[in-house]
Design a protein around this motif. Structure first.
Motif, PDB file in Angstrom:
ATOM      1  N   ARG A  42       0.835  -1.210   0.000  1.00 43.54           N
ATOM      2  CA  ARG A  42       0.000   0.000   0.000  1.00 43.54           C
ATOM      3  C   ARG A  42       0.869   1.258   0.000  1.00 43.54           C
ATOM      4  O   ARG A  42       2.082   1.194  -0.054  1.00 43.54           O
ATOM      5  CB  ARG A  42      -0.924  -0.012   1.229  1.00 43.54           C
ATOM      6  N   LEU A 157      -1.569   2.725  11.062  1.00 48.12           N
ATOM      7  CA  LEU A 157      -1.262   1.302  10.839  1.00 48.12           C
ATOM      8  C   LEU A 157       0.181   1.087  10.399  1.00 48.12           C
ATOM      9  O   LEU A 157       0.728   0.003  10.579  1.00 48.12           O
ATOM     10  CB  LEU A 157      -2.179   0.734   9.758  1.00 48.12           C
TER      11      LEU A 157
ATOM     12  N   ILE B  38      -7.668  -5.891   8.585  1.00 46.69           N
ATOM     13  CA  ILE B  38      -7.426  -4.725   7.734  1.00 46.69           C
ATOM     14  C   ILE B  38      -5.968  -4.679   7.277  1.00 46.69           C
ATOM     15  O   ILE B  38      -5.636  -4.102   6.243  1.00 46.69           O
ATOM     16  CB  ILE B  38      -7.796  -3.397   8.443  1.00 46.69           C
ATOM     17  N   ALA B  39      -5.074  -5.271   8.070  1.00 49.01           N
ATOM     18  CA  ALA B  39      -3.665  -5.448   7.722  1.00 49.01           C
ATOM     19  C   ALA B  39      -3.185  -6.615   8.585  1.00 49.01           C
ATOM     20  O   ALA B  39      -3.823  -6.927   9.601  1.00 49.01           O
ATOM     21  CB  ALA B  39      -2.876  -4.169   8.013  1.00 49.01           C
ATOM     22  N   PRO B  40      -2.086  -7.266   8.218  1.00 49.59           N
ATOM     23  CA  PRO B  40      -1.661  -8.457   8.966  1.00 49.59           C
ATOM     24  C   PRO B  40      -1.535  -8.194  10.474  1.00 49.59           C
ATOM     25  O   PRO B  40      -0.837  -7.267  10.894  1.00 49.59           O
ATOM     26  CB  PRO B  40      -0.295  -8.788   8.345  1.00 49.59           C
ATOM     27  N   GLN B 154      -9.182   2.764   7.385  1.00 51.91           N
ATOM     28  CA  GLN B 154      -8.557   1.481   7.691  1.00 51.91           C
ATOM     29  C   GLN B 154      -9.318   0.330   7.044  1.00 51.91           C
ATOM     30  O   GLN B 154      -8.719  -0.612   6.522  1.00 51.91           O
ATOM     31  CB  GLN B 154      -8.533   1.275   9.203  1.00 51.91           C
ATOM     32  N   GLY B 156     -11.046   0.213   4.387  1.00 51.97           N
ATOM     33  CA  GLY B 156     -10.808   0.131   2.951  1.00 51.97           C
ATOM     34  C   GLY B 156      -9.584  -0.707   2.618  1.00 51.97           C
ATOM     35  O   GLY B 156      -9.539  -1.383   1.588  1.00 51.97           O
ATOM     36  N   LEU B 157      -8.587  -0.680   3.518  1.00 51.60           N
ATOM     37  CA  LEU B 157      -7.356  -1.445   3.293  1.00 51.60           C
ATOM     38  C   LEU B 157      -7.587  -2.946   3.367  1.00 51.60           C
ATOM     39  O   LEU B 157      -6.830  -3.728   2.802  1.00 51.60           O
ATOM     40  CB  LEU B 157      -6.303  -1.060   4.333  1.00 51.60           C
ATOM     41  N   GLY B 158      -8.649  -3.345   4.089  1.00 50.84           N
ATOM     42  CA  GLY B 158      -8.927  -4.767   4.246  1.00 50.84           C
ATOM     43  C   GLY B 158      -9.599  -5.381   3.026  1.00 50.84           C
ATOM     44  O   GLY B 158      -9.790  -6.591   2.965  1.00 50.84           O
ATOM     45  N   LEU B 159      -9.955  -4.527   2.097  1.00 52.45           N
ATOM     46  CA  LEU B 159     -10.675  -5.025   0.916  1.00 52.45           C
ATOM     47  C   LEU B 159      -9.793  -4.997  -0.306  1.00 52.45           C
ATOM     48  O   LEU B 159      -9.167  -3.995  -0.615  1.00 52.45           O
ATOM     49  CB  LEU B 159     -11.917  -4.171   0.679  1.00 52.45           C
ATOM     50  N   LYS B 160      -9.765  -6.082  -1.022  1.00 48.36           N
ATOM     51  CA  LYS B 160      -8.937  -6.207  -2.224  1.00 48.36           C
ATOM     52  C   LYS B 160      -9.258  -5.089  -3.219  1.00 48.36           C
ATOM     53  O   LYS B 160     -10.415  -4.821  -3.516  1.00 48.36           O
ATOM     54  CB  LYS B 160      -9.245  -7.550  -2.877  1.00 48.36           C
ATOM     55  N   GLY B 161      -8.219  -4.436  -3.672  1.00 46.25           N
ATOM     56  CA  GLY B 161      -8.411  -3.454  -4.732  1.00 46.25           C
ATOM     57  C   GLY B 161      -8.883  -2.090  -4.263  1.00 46.25           C
ATOM     58  O   GLY B 161      -8.892  -1.153  -5.024  1.00 46.25           O
ATOM     59  N   ALA B 162      -9.274  -1.983  -2.988  1.00 43.63           N
ATOM     60  CA  ALA B 162      -9.739  -0.677  -2.492  1.00 43.63           C
ATOM     61  C   ALA B 162      -8.552   0.228  -2.212  1.00 43.63           C
ATOM     62  O   ALA B 162      -7.448  -0.236  -1.956  1.00 43.63           O
ATOM     63  CB  ALA B 162     -10.556  -0.864  -1.230  1.00 43.63           C
TER      64      ALA B 162
END
Lengths: 163, 163
Positions: A42, A157, B38-40, B154, B156-162
């Motif tokens: 990202r 994050l 949302i992130a690892p 945050q 949005g980061l958990g969704l592919k392509g967002a």
């Protein structure tokens, strides 16, 4: 101060609180940290910081407060995604621009009366504004404050231990 | 509508825009997607959604609009971090609560006059409010809107392509 002034004061207080939060988050990053991605693959923190600076810079003409100070930030931080441009402003240039732009905005805000906030912003025509008076400068203040919060949530994050 | 009403209307418009954004983002998730981080190693989308629901639920008494509808959400989504509680409300329970709570808030907002927004919220004493009148209901509206934006960034980061 009348009632209208109370509403404008609350809007400015919430803006200021988010700017302070951003100052704390971005202002203490090392030159290594600023190149960290907020999540794997990202945007990097420097890109977010530059993006916020460019968007705030564009508020100067939008609110009738003056010319843009850093229109050159748009190529690096708005019209192109991160890691697509060979050369982008440096950490130090972003830090300086962030400070200058927000200082200039605040000086402008302090001179605005509550009725100035209800005037149309410069991206809406007089005709459209006559149809929808909510497209005013106060709406720009609130939506840009939310835009800042949106990216602050992401920036946190990228930092170890942050929530 | 007087000038004060214009300020309140803009605040409500920006709130509504973020709620719509959240509806779109969370409302279309499958039961598998809602358990994505949302992130690892970070919060899961369901936790963020439940957290936002709990914070909005708490706005009902804070703004004098009524009792909380889901105080039981706090243990799962506010006072404890994600993945620490053995049992949390299900995807369907969060979806329903989110919808009910925001519907109830909006019904309350529609009944408020502009001067209601300048009254103190229930978490500030009369004495403190006399010293600082900016601790009013409008400040709660704006800060909760920003809280929502913060977590939307945050999510949005958990969704592919967002973005």
């Amino acid at each position: 101060m009348g009632n209208e002034g109370s509403f404008a004061a609350v809007g400015l207080k919430v803006w200021k609180a988010q700017i302070d939060r951003a100052d704390k988050l971005f202002g203490t990053l090392s030159s290594e940290e600023v190149l960290r991605e907020i999540a794997p693959g990202r945007n990097r923190l420097l890109y977010l910081w530059g993006h916020l600076t460019a968007m705030h810079d564009a508020m100067l003409p939008l609110l009738g407060l003056g010319e843009r100070l850093h229109p050159e930030f748009d190529v690096a931080f708005v019209s192109n995604p991160d890691k697509s441009e060979a050369a982008i402003p440096s950490h130090e240039e972003v830090r300086q621009a962030w400070k200058t732009v927000n200082g200039e905005l605040w000086k402008g805000f302090e001179k605005m009366s509550w009725s100035d906030w209800l005037q149309r912003h410069t991206a809406v025509s007089e005709e459209d504004f006559a149809r929808d008076a909510s497209r005013n400068r106060f709406a720009i203040l609130l939506s840009r404050t939310n835009h800042l919060s949106y990216h602050l949530g992401q920036a946190g994050l990228g930092l170890k231990g942050a929530a």
